[in-house]
Design a protein around this motif. Structure first.
Motif, PDB file in Angstrom:
ATOM      1  N   THR A  59       0.830  -1.201   0.000  1.00 34.95           N
ATOM      2  CA  THR A  59       0.000   0.000   0.000  1.00 34.95           C
ATOM      3  C   THR A  59       0.864   1.250   0.000  1.00 34.95           C
ATOM      4  OG1 THR A  59      -1.825   1.115   1.166  1.00 34.95           O
ATOM      5  CG2 THR A  59      -0.163   0.051   2.520  1.00 34.95           C
ATOM      6  N   ALA A  60       0.381   2.291  -0.652  1.00 36.88           N
ATOM      7  CA  ALA A  60       1.096   3.566  -0.720  1.00 36.88           C
ATOM      8  C   ALA A  60       0.782   4.383   0.527  1.00 36.88           C
ATOM      9  CB  ALA A  60       0.688   4.332  -1.976  1.00 36.88           C
ATOM     10  N   CYS A  61       1.809   4.768   1.262  1.00 30.99           N
ATOM     11  CA  CYS A  61       1.658   5.503   2.517  1.00 30.99           C
ATOM     12  C   CYS A  61       2.511   6.765   2.444  1.00 30.99           C
ATOM     13  CB  CYS A  61       2.093   4.630   3.693  1.00 30.99           C
ATOM     14  SG  CYS A  61       1.271   3.007   3.742  1.00 30.99           S
ATOM     15  N   GLU A  62       2.480   7.549   3.512  1.00 34.02           N
ATOM     16  CA  GLU A  62       3.314   8.744   3.533  1.00 34.02           C
ATOM     17  C   GLU A  62       3.836   9.002   4.931  1.00 34.02           C
ATOM     18  OE1 GLU A  62       0.407  12.570   4.150  1.00 34.02           O
ATOM     19  OE2 GLU A  62       0.752  11.913   2.096  1.00 34.02           O
ATOM     20  N   THR A 235       9.663   0.571   1.837  1.00 33.68           N
ATOM     21  CA  THR A 235      10.540   1.016   0.759  1.00 33.68           C
ATOM     22  C   THR A 235      10.481   2.535   0.723  1.00 33.68           C
ATOM     23  OG1 THR A 235      10.134  -0.996  -0.535  1.00 33.68           O
ATOM     24  CG2 THR A 235      11.052   0.903  -1.699  1.00 33.68           C
ATOM     25  N   LEU A 236      11.637   3.178   0.948  1.00 30.82           N
ATOM     26  CA  LEU A 236      11.716   4.630   1.049  1.00 30.82           C
ATOM     27  C   LEU A 236      11.849   5.261  -0.336  1.00 30.82           C
ATOM     28  CD1 LEU A 236      14.072   4.842   4.162  1.00 30.82           C
ATOM     29  CD2 LEU A 236      11.578   4.624   4.057  1.00 30.82           C
ATOM     30  N   PRO A 237      11.685   6.585  -0.449  1.00 27.91           N
ATOM     31  CA  PRO A 237      11.717   7.234  -1.768  1.00 27.91           C
ATOM     32  C   PRO A 237      12.986   6.972  -2.569  1.00 27.91           C
ATOM     33  CG  PRO A 237      10.808   8.737  -0.143  1.00 27.91           C
ATOM     34  CD  PRO A 237      11.304   7.543   0.618  1.00 27.91           C
ATOM     35  N   ASP A 238      14.135   6.759  -1.906  1.00 35.91           N
ATOM     36  CA  ASP A 238      15.383   6.517  -2.642  1.00 35.91           C
ATOM     37  C   ASP A 238      15.592   5.051  -2.974  1.00 35.91           C
ATOM     38  OD1 ASP A 238      15.945   5.442  -0.183  1.00 35.91           O
ATOM     39  OD2 ASP A 238      17.722   6.664   0.219  1.00 35.91           O
ATOM     40  N   ALA A 273      15.661  11.696   8.428  1.00 37.98           N
ATOM     41  CA  ALA A 273      16.096  12.807   7.573  1.00 37.98           C
ATOM     42  C   ALA A 273      15.116  13.106   6.439  1.00 37.98           C
ATOM     43  CB  ALA A 273      17.473  12.496   6.976  1.00 37.98           C
ATOM     44  N   LEU A 274      14.024  12.343   6.342  1.00 37.46           N
ATOM     45  CA  LEU A 274      13.073  12.544   5.249  1.00 37.46           C
ATOM     46  C   LEU A 274      12.097  13.660   5.582  1.00 37.46           C
ATOM     47  CD1 LEU A 274      12.288   8.840   4.302  1.00 37.46           C
ATOM     48  CD2 LEU A 274      13.955  10.388   3.270  1.00 37.46           C
ATOM     49  N   LEU A 275      11.496  14.225   4.555  1.00 37.05           N
ATOM     50  CA  LEU A 275      10.575  15.334   4.731  1.00 37.05           C
ATOM     51  C   LEU A 275       9.163  14.843   5.010  1.00 37.05           C
ATOM     52  CD1 LEU A 275      11.732  17.664   1.793  1.00 37.05           C
ATOM     53  CD2 LEU A 275      12.327  17.856   4.232  1.00 37.05           C
ATOM     54  N   GLU A 276       8.416  15.665   5.716  1.00 39.28           N
ATOM     55  CA  GLU A 276       7.003  15.395   5.956  1.00 39.28           C
ATOM     56  C   GLU A 276       6.293  15.195   4.623  1.00 39.28           C
ATOM     57  OE1 GLU A 276       3.706  15.866   9.054  1.00 39.28           O
ATOM     58  OE2 GLU A 276       5.853  16.160   9.317  1.00 39.28           O
ATOM     59  N   GLY A 277       5.473  14.144   4.535  1.00 38.69           N
ATOM     60  CA  GLY A 277       4.726  13.868   3.317  1.00 38.69           C
ATOM     61  C   GLY A 277       5.455  13.012   2.310  1.00 38.69           C
ATOM     62  N   ALA A 278       6.696  12.609   2.599  1.00 35.26           N
ATOM     63  CA  ALA A 278       7.447  11.759   1.666  1.00 35.26           C
ATOM     64  C   ALA A 278       6.711  10.430   1.460  1.00 35.26           C
ATOM     65  CB  ALA A 278       8.856  11.504   2.200  1.00 35.26           C
ATOM     66  N   PRO A 279       6.634   9.948   0.197  1.00 28.77           N
ATOM     67  CA  PRO A 279       5.922   8.687  -0.061  1.00 28.77           C
ATOM     68  C   PRO A 279       6.728   7.476   0.393  1.00 28.77           C
ATOM     69  CG  PRO A 279       6.918   9.514  -2.074  1.00 28.77           C
ATOM     70  CD  PRO A 279       7.158  10.571  -1.034  1.00 28.77           C
ATOM     71  N   VAL A 280       6.051   6.508   0.967  1.00 27.68           N
ATOM     72  CA  VAL A 280       6.680   5.270   1.437  1.00 27.68           C
ATOM     73  C   VAL A 280       5.787   4.107   1.024  1.00 27.68           C
ATOM     74  CG1 VAL A 280       7.483   3.950   3.432  1.00 27.68           C
ATOM     75  CG2 VAL A 280       7.719   6.451   3.409  1.00 27.68           C
ATOM     76  N   GLN A 281       6.373   3.105   0.378  1.00 32.14           N
ATOM     77  CA  GLN A 281       5.639   1.884   0.056  1.00 32.14           C
ATOM     78  C   GLN A 281       5.762   0.912   1.237  1.00 32.14           C
ATOM     79  OE1 GLN A 281       3.790   1.042  -2.790  1.00 32.14           O
ATOM     80  NE2 GLN A 281       4.011   3.224  -3.273  1.00 32.14           N
ATOM     81  N   VAL A 282       4.626   0.414   1.685  1.00 30.66           N
ATOM     82  CA  VAL A 282       4.603  -0.464   2.857  1.00 30.66           C
ATOM     83  C   VAL A 282       4.017  -1.816   2.458  1.00 30.66           C
ATOM     84  CG1 VAL A 282       3.665  -0.825   5.170  1.00 30.66           C
ATOM     85  CG2 VAL A 282       4.422   1.455   4.475  1.00 30.66           C
ATOM     86  N   VAL A 283       4.738  -2.880   2.799  1.00 30.95           N
ATOM     87  CA  VAL A 283       4.261  -4.238   2.568  1.00 30.95           C
ATOM     88  C   VAL A 283       3.873  -4.838   3.913  1.00 30.95           C
ATOM     89  CG1 VAL A 283       4.823  -6.545   1.731  1.00 30.95           C
ATOM     90  CG2 VAL A 283       5.709  -4.534   0.526  1.00 30.95           C
ATOM     91  N   LEU A 284       2.628  -5.295   4.016  1.00 29.16           N
ATOM     92  CA  LEU A 284       2.111  -5.928   5.225  1.00 29.16           C
ATOM     93  C   LEU A 284       1.846  -7.392   4.925  1.00 29.16           C
ATOM     94  CD1 LEU A 284      -0.412  -3.110   6.156  1.00 29.16           C
ATOM     95  CD2 LEU A 284       1.730  -3.610   7.358  1.00 29.16           C
ATOM     96  N   ASP A 285       2.289  -8.254   5.803  1.00 26.79           N
ATOM     97  CA  ASP A 285       2.154  -9.696   5.617  1.00 26.79           C
ATOM     98  C   ASP A 285       1.061 -10.267   6.514  1.00 26.79           C
ATOM     99  OD1 ASP A 285       4.262  -9.677   3.822  1.00 26.79           O
ATOM    100  OD2 ASP A 285       5.750 -10.128   5.363  1.00 26.79           O
TER     101      ASP A 285
END
Length: 351
Positions: A59-62, A235-238, A273-285
Motif C-alpha cells: 500500500t502507498a503511505c506517507e 521502501t523509502l523514496p530513494d 532525515a526525510l521530509l514530511e509527506g514523503a511517499p513510502v511503500q509499505v508491505v504488510l504480511d
C-alpha cells in the motif's frame, strides 16, 4: 493500493491450461509410473516445502507525525505568543501566551481541570504538578514528597517556578496556566494568529508526537493485515528498504466511509532525515496457513479424472501424476495436501 493476486481454483484451471496443452492430458493419478508422460531431466522442477503461507499486501503511505490534537484555551484574552510550527515543546516549555501570561506544557496523563493551590483536595493532578516541579529543579532542599497531597513545600516550589518565569509569585496554579501531556509535543499548526482574541474552548494550536511515523489508510476488511505489533516492510523514496512495526490502528470516517488509519514506526533512524509527506511503500504480511506443504501455483495441473494434481518426479527421474487437494493461496504459492506428496518431493512446474 495494490494487493498480491490471490488465485482461486477456477482461475487455476485457466493458468494451467497452457501446461496441459504442452504435455498432453494427464493420465489417471492411479496409473503406473511407466505411464508417465516423460522424464523430468529437461523440464524445470520445484521442491515441495513445509512452511507458513504468507499473503502480502502493498500500500502507498506517507511520512508524517501521526495524529494531531488541538490545544484549547482555558481562559480569555489576546494571544501574544505562539510556539513555532515544527518546534518541540518539552517539560516546562511555553506553548503559547495569553496577555503575555505563558501557558506551560508539563508531563502528565491527566488533563488540567481545576485551579491548584494550598486549598486543593488530594488528587493525581497535584502529584503530576509536584513531579514536574521536581523534574524542573524547583524542589531542591524543600524535602518535598511527590504524592497527591499539597503541602507548604509544594507552595514554595510553585513560587520558585513562577519567579523563574517572571510571573507573580502567588503559589497557586490557575486553570489554563499549564497543559499536561504524556510526552513532549511537536507543534503541527497554528489555529489562531498572533493578536487573536481567545476564550475558553477556543483551539489555539494543533500538536502531535515528535516521532516520524509512516501513515497508511486501509479498508476495514484488511484489519487482519495490521494488528498492533505486526512487522511491516518499508521502501523509502530513494529505493532503500527497512522494517517497521505497526504502532497504532484507528478506525476513522472519511467522506462518510470508514477506514483504518495505520501508523508504522520505522526501525532505527531510517526516516529521520526525510521530509514530511514523503511517499513510502509499505508491505504488510498476513499468515493465511501455518506449517503446511507449499508449492508454486505453476506446479498444479487439472486431472482428467477431475480435481488437481502435481507431476511428481520419481527416484529414477521419471514422473507420474499425483492427485492433491489445494488449500490456501498466497501470491504465487499454494497449500496442498495429499497421500502421496511430502516435504522434499520434486514436482514439475510450468516455465
Amino acid at each position: 493500493m495494490t494487493t498480491t493476486p490471490r488465485l482461486v481454483p477456477a482461475l487455476v484451471l485457466l493458468a494451467v491450461g497452457g501446461l496441459l496443452a504442452a504435455c498432453g492430458s494427464p493420465a489417471d493419478p492411479a496409473s503406473d509410473a511407466s505411464a508417465s508422460p516423460s522424464a523430468s531431466a529437461t523440464r524445470p522442477t520445484a521442491t515441495i516445502t513445509r512452511s507458513d503461507l504468507v499473503s502480502s499486501t502493498t500500500t502507498a503511505c506517507e511520512l508524517g507525525h501521526g495524529e494531531t490534537i488541538p490545544v484549547e484555551a482555558r481562559g480569555s484574552g489576546t494571544v501574544t505568543a505562539l510556539a513555532a510550527v515544527g518546534s518541540t515543546v518539552g517539560q516546562g516549555g511555553v506553548l503559547y501566551a495569553v496577555d503575555t501570561r505563558p501557558v506551560i506544557r508539563l508531563a502528565g496523563a491527566l488533563p488540567a481541570w481545576r485551579d491548584l493551590g494550598p486549598s486543593s483536595t488530594d488528587g493525581a493532578d497535584v502529584q503530576q504538578l509536584e513531579q514536574a516541579l521536581v523534574d524542573l529543579g524547583y524542589t531542591t532542599g524543600l524535602g518535598l514528597t511527590v504524592d497527591q497531597d499539597w503541602t507548604s513545600a509544594t507552595t514554595t516550589a510553585v513560587k520558585r517556578w513562577q519567579k523563574a518565569l517572571g510571573e507573580t509569585q502567588t503559589g497557586t496554579v490557575t486553570l489554563g496556566d499549564v497543559v499536561f501531556t504524556p510526552q513532549d509535543v511537536r507543534v503541527a499548526e497554528h489555529l489562531v494568529e498572533l493578536g487573536a482574541p481567545v476564550e475558553p474552548g477556543k483551539e489555539v494550536l494543533g500538536v502531535g508526537g515528535t516521532q516520524m511515523l509512516v501513515s497508511c489508510a486501509l479498508r476495514t476488511s484488511q484489519a487482519a493485515l495490521a494488528p498492533v505489533g505486526a512487522t511491516a516492510h518499508l521502501t523509502l523514496p530513494d529505493g532503500t528498504t527497512t522494517d517497521g512495526t505497526v504502532s497504532a490502528v484507528e478506525l476513522v470516517t472519511t467522506d462518510d466511509q470508514q477506514q483504518l488509519d495505520v501508523s508504522v514506526t520505522a526501525t532505527g533512524d531510517a526516516v529521520a532525515a526525510l521530509l514530511e509527506g514523503a511517499p513510502v511503500q509499505v508491505v504488510l504480511d498476513q499468515v493465511v496457513a501455518t506449517d503446511v506443504l507449499v508449492v508454486p501455483v505453476t506446479a498444479l495441473v487439472a486431472l482428467t479424472t477431475g480435481g488437481h494434481g502435481v507431476e511428481k518426479v520419481l527416484d529414477d527421474g521419471s514422473t507420474r501424476y499425483v492427485q492433491v487437494t489445494t488449500g490456501a493461496f498466497a501470491g504465487t504459492d499454494v497449500e496442498l495436501t495429499g497421500g502421496d506428496v511430502a516435504e522434499g518431493d520434486e514436482v514439475v512446474v510450468t516455465p
